[in-house]
Design a protein around this motif. Structure first.
Motif, PDB file in Angstrom:
ATOM      1  N   GLU A  22       0.820  -1.215   0.000  1.00  0.00           N
ATOM      2  CA  GLU A  22       0.000   0.000   0.000  1.00  0.00           C
ATOM      3  C   GLU A  22       0.852   1.264   0.000  1.00  0.00           C
ATOM      4  OE1 GLU A  22      -3.230   0.405  -0.427  1.00  0.00           O
ATOM      5  OE2 GLU A  22      -3.629  -1.739  -0.489  1.00  0.00           O
ATOM      6  N   VAL A  23       1.921   1.275   0.769  1.00  0.00           N
ATOM      7  CA  VAL A  23       2.768   2.477   0.831  1.00  0.00           C
ATOM      8  C   VAL A  23       3.525   2.664  -0.485  1.00  0.00           C
ATOM      9  CG1 VAL A  23       4.678   3.605   2.038  1.00  0.00           C
ATOM     10  CG2 VAL A  23       2.915   2.420   3.351  1.00  0.00           C
ATOM     11  N   LYS A  24       3.962   1.576  -1.116  1.00  0.00           N
ATOM     12  CA  LYS A  24       4.646   1.680  -2.408  1.00  0.00           C
ATOM     13  C   LYS A  24       3.750   2.293  -3.480  1.00  0.00           C
ATOM     14  CE  LYS A  24       8.279  -1.789  -2.510  1.00  0.00           C
ATOM     15  NZ  LYS A  24       8.750  -3.051  -3.096  1.00  0.00           N
ATOM     16  N   ALA A  25       2.444   2.169  -3.315  1.00  0.00           N
ATOM     17  CA  ALA A  25       1.498   2.684  -4.302  1.00  0.00           C
ATOM     18  C   ALA A  25       1.305   4.199  -4.202  1.00  0.00           C
ATOM     19  CB  ALA A  25       0.153   1.976  -4.146  1.00  0.00           C
ATOM     20  N   ILE A  26       1.837   4.825  -3.166  1.00  0.00           N
ATOM     21  CA  ILE A  26       1.707   6.278  -3.029  1.00  0.00           C
ATOM     22  C   ILE A  26       2.564   6.941  -4.108  1.00  0.00           C
ATOM     23  CG2 ILE A  26       2.161   8.276  -1.547  1.00  0.00           C
ATOM     24  CD1 ILE A  26       1.804   6.403   0.878  1.00  0.00           C
ATOM     25  N   PRO A  27       1.976   7.863  -4.869  1.00  0.00           N
ATOM     26  CA  PRO A  27       2.750   8.552  -5.911  1.00  0.00           C
ATOM     27  C   PRO A  27       3.988   9.241  -5.328  1.00  0.00           C
ATOM     28  CG  PRO A  27       0.412   9.008  -6.169  1.00  0.00           C
ATOM     29  CD  PRO A  27       0.570   8.291  -4.852  1.00  0.00           C
ATOM     30  N   GLY A  28       5.118   9.044  -5.984  1.00  0.00           N
ATOM     31  CA  GLY A  28       6.359   9.670  -5.560  1.00  0.00           C
ATOM     32  C   GLY A  28       7.226   8.796  -4.678  1.00  0.00           C
ATOM     33  N   VAL A  29       6.643   7.733  -4.104  1.00  0.00           N
ATOM     34  CA  VAL A  29       7.414   6.830  -3.254  1.00  0.00           C
ATOM     35  C   VAL A  29       8.253   5.928  -4.156  1.00  0.00           C
ATOM     36  CG1 VAL A  29       7.298   4.930  -1.598  1.00  0.00           C
ATOM     37  CG2 VAL A  29       5.793   6.896  -1.333  1.00  0.00           C
ATOM     38  N   THR A  30       9.561   5.878  -3.881  1.00  0.00           N
ATOM     39  CA  THR A  30      10.461   5.099  -4.724  1.00  0.00           C
ATOM     40  C   THR A  30      10.940   3.815  -4.054  1.00  0.00           C
ATOM     41  OG1 THR A  30      12.342   6.410  -3.951  1.00  0.00           O
ATOM     42  CG2 THR A  30      11.266   7.122  -5.999  1.00  0.00           C
ATOM     43  N   ASP A  31      10.888   3.760  -2.716  1.00  0.00           N
ATOM     44  CA  ASP A  31      11.325   2.560  -2.013  1.00  0.00           C
ATOM     45  C   ASP A  31      10.654   2.512  -0.648  1.00  0.00           C
ATOM     46  OD1 ASP A  31      12.848   0.166  -1.783  1.00  0.00           O
ATOM     47  OD2 ASP A  31      14.272   1.215  -0.499  1.00  0.00           O
ATOM     48  N   LEU A  36       8.949  -6.100  10.828  1.00  0.00           N
ATOM     49  CA  LEU A  36       7.972  -6.519  11.829  1.00  0.00           C
ATOM     50  C   LEU A  36       8.454  -6.154  13.230  1.00  0.00           C
ATOM     51  CD1 LEU A  36       5.300  -7.911  12.412  1.00  0.00           C
ATOM     52  CD2 LEU A  36       6.519 -10.085  12.400  1.00  0.00           C
ATOM     53  N   GLU A  37       9.697  -6.504  13.526  1.00  0.00           N
ATOM     54  CA  GLU A  37      10.244  -6.201  14.845  1.00  0.00           C
ATOM     55  C   GLU A  37      10.427  -4.696  14.979  1.00  0.00           C
ATOM     56  OE1 GLU A  37      14.275  -7.083  17.282  1.00  0.00           O
ATOM     57  OE2 GLU A  37      13.414  -8.761  16.182  1.00  0.00           O
ATOM     58  N   GLY A  38       9.723  -4.115  15.912  1.00  0.00           N
ATOM     59  CA  GLY A  38       9.784  -2.677  16.108  1.00  0.00           C
ATOM     60  C   GLY A  38       8.817  -1.902  15.242  1.00  0.00           C
ATOM     61  N   GLY A  39       8.222  -2.553  14.249  1.00  0.00           N
ATOM     62  CA  GLY A  39       7.226  -1.901  13.402  1.00  0.00           C
ATOM     63  C   GLY A  39       7.757  -0.719  12.618  1.00  0.00           C
ATOM     64  N   GLN A  40       8.995  -0.797  12.166  1.00  0.00           N
ATOM     65  CA  GLN A  40       9.594   0.326  11.448  1.00  0.00           C
ATOM     66  C   GLN A  40       9.160   0.356   9.984  1.00  0.00           C
ATOM     67  OE1 GLN A  40      11.410   2.836  12.595  1.00  0.00           O
ATOM     68  NE2 GLN A  40      11.494   2.070  14.676  1.00  0.00           N
ATOM     69  N   LEU A  41       8.737   1.521   9.536  1.00  0.00           N
ATOM     70  CA  LEU A  41       8.407   1.782   8.134  1.00  0.00           C
ATOM     71  C   LEU A  41       9.328   2.895   7.670  1.00  0.00           C
ATOM     72  CD1 LEU A  41       6.691   2.052   5.502  1.00  0.00           C
ATOM     73  CD2 LEU A  41       5.125   3.454   6.815  1.00  0.00           C
ATOM     74  N   THR A  42      10.184   2.586   6.714  1.00  0.00           N
ATOM     75  CA  THR A  42      11.067   3.604   6.145  1.00  0.00           C
ATOM     76  C   THR A  42      10.726   3.740   4.677  1.00  0.00           C
ATOM     77  OG1 THR A  42      12.817   3.028   7.702  1.00  0.00           O
ATOM     78  CG2 THR A  42      13.461   4.294   5.757  1.00  0.00           C
ATOM     79  N   LEU A  43      10.461   4.972   4.256  1.00  0.00           N
ATOM     80  CA  LEU A  43      10.147   5.183   2.849  1.00  0.00           C
ATOM     81  C   LEU A  43      11.091   6.211   2.260  1.00  0.00           C
ATOM     82  CD1 LEU A  43       8.429   8.009   2.137  1.00  0.00           C
ATOM     83  CD2 LEU A  43       6.692   6.798   3.411  1.00  0.00           C
ATOM     84  N   THR A  44      11.374   6.024   0.990  1.00  0.00           N
ATOM     85  CA  THR A  44      12.176   6.957   0.222  1.00  0.00           C
ATOM     86  C   THR A  44      11.278   7.506  -0.871  1.00  0.00           C
ATOM     87  OG1 THR A  44      14.123   5.592   0.649  1.00  0.00           O
ATOM     88  CG2 THR A  44      14.312   7.214  -1.120  1.00  0.00           C
ATOM     89  N   SER A  45      11.355   8.814  -1.085  1.00  0.00           N
ATOM     90  CA  SER A  45      10.483   9.432  -2.078  1.00  0.00           C
ATOM     91  C   SER A  45      11.208  10.562  -2.803  1.00  0.00           C
ATOM     92  CB  SER A  45       9.229   9.982  -1.397  1.00  0.00           C
ATOM     93  OG  SER A  45       9.580  10.944  -0.420  1.00  0.00           O
ATOM     94  N   ASP A  46      10.631  10.945  -3.931  1.00  0.00           N
ATOM     95  CA  ASP A  46      11.180  12.038  -4.726  1.00  0.00           C
ATOM     96  C   ASP A  46      10.970  13.384  -4.047  1.00  0.00           C
ATOM     97  OD1 ASP A  46      11.832  10.212  -6.736  1.00  0.00           O
ATOM     98  OD2 ASP A  46       9.889  10.444  -7.716  1.00  0.00           O
ATOM     99  N   ALA A  47       9.871  13.504  -3.317  1.00  0.00           N
ATOM    100  CA  ALA A  47       9.494  14.747  -2.643  1.00  0.00           C
ATOM    101  C   ALA A  47       8.814  14.369  -1.324  1.00  0.00           C
ATOM    102  CB  ALA A  47       8.532  15.542  -3.532  1.00  0.00           C
ATOM    103  N   PRO A  48       8.634  15.320  -0.435  1.00  0.00           N
ATOM    104  CA  PRO A  48       7.950  15.002   0.828  1.00  0.00           C
ATOM    105  C   PRO A  48       6.570  14.391   0.566  1.00  0.00           C
ATOM    106  CG  PRO A  48       8.895  17.198   0.928  1.00  0.00           C
ATOM    107  CD  PRO A  48       9.030  16.730  -0.496  1.00  0.00           C
ATOM    108  N   VAL A  49       6.224  13.374   1.352  1.00  0.00           N
ATOM    109  CA  VAL A  49       4.923  12.720   1.238  1.00  0.00           C
ATOM    110  C   VAL A  49       4.078  13.177   2.422  1.00  0.00           C
ATOM    111  CG1 VAL A  49       3.718  10.508   1.212  1.00  0.00           C
ATOM    112  CG2 VAL A  49       5.927  10.730   0.074  1.00  0.00           C
ATOM    113  N   ASP A  50       2.861  13.610   2.140  1.00  0.00           N
ATOM    114  CA  ASP A  50       1.950  14.070   3.181  1.00  0.00           C
ATOM    115  C   ASP A  50       1.692  12.960   4.195  1.00  0.00           C
ATOM    116  OD1 ASP A  50       0.025  16.109   4.173  1.00  0.00           O
ATOM    117  OD2 ASP A  50      -1.424  14.528   3.687  1.00  0.00           O
ATOM    118  N   PHE A  51       1.847  13.268   5.474  1.00  0.00           N
ATOM    119  CA  PHE A  51       1.674  12.276   6.531  1.00  0.00           C
ATOM    120  C   PHE A  51       0.286  11.635   6.473  1.00  0.00           C
ATOM    121  CE2 PHE A  51       0.517  11.114  10.940  1.00  0.00           C
ATOM    122  CZ  PHE A  51       1.476  10.141  11.158  1.00  0.00           C
TER     123      PHE A  51
END
Length: 67
Positions: A22-31, A36-51
């Motif tokens: 689902e997060v990869k489908a956000i426009p501008g998200v590249t990675d 699971l452990e710690g529930g960390q979500l790290t995203l890389t994008s071309d521009a800031p993504v609205d929270f």
């Protein structure tokens, strides 16, 4: 740009896969990396993504929330 968030409510590999998809489908998200452990979500994008867009995508994946 890179940002890291905490996803609450994930309990298995399926949860991780659903959130990643689902997060990869956000426009501008590249990675996306979700752990699971710690529930960390790290995203890389071309521009800031609205929270709010990240919150929506994570909610679309299942009964999860972003802290």
């Amino acid at each position: 740009m890179q940002a890291t968030y905490t996803v609450e409510g994930m309990t298995c590999g399926h949860c991780v896969a659903a959130v990643t998809e689902e997060v990869k489908a956000i426009p501008g998200v590249t990675d996306v990396t979700v752990t699971l452990e710690g529930g960390q979500l790290t995203l890389t994008s071309d521009a800031p993504v609205d929270f709010d867009r990240i919150v929506e995508a994570v909610a679309e994946a299942g009964d999860y929330s972003v802290a």
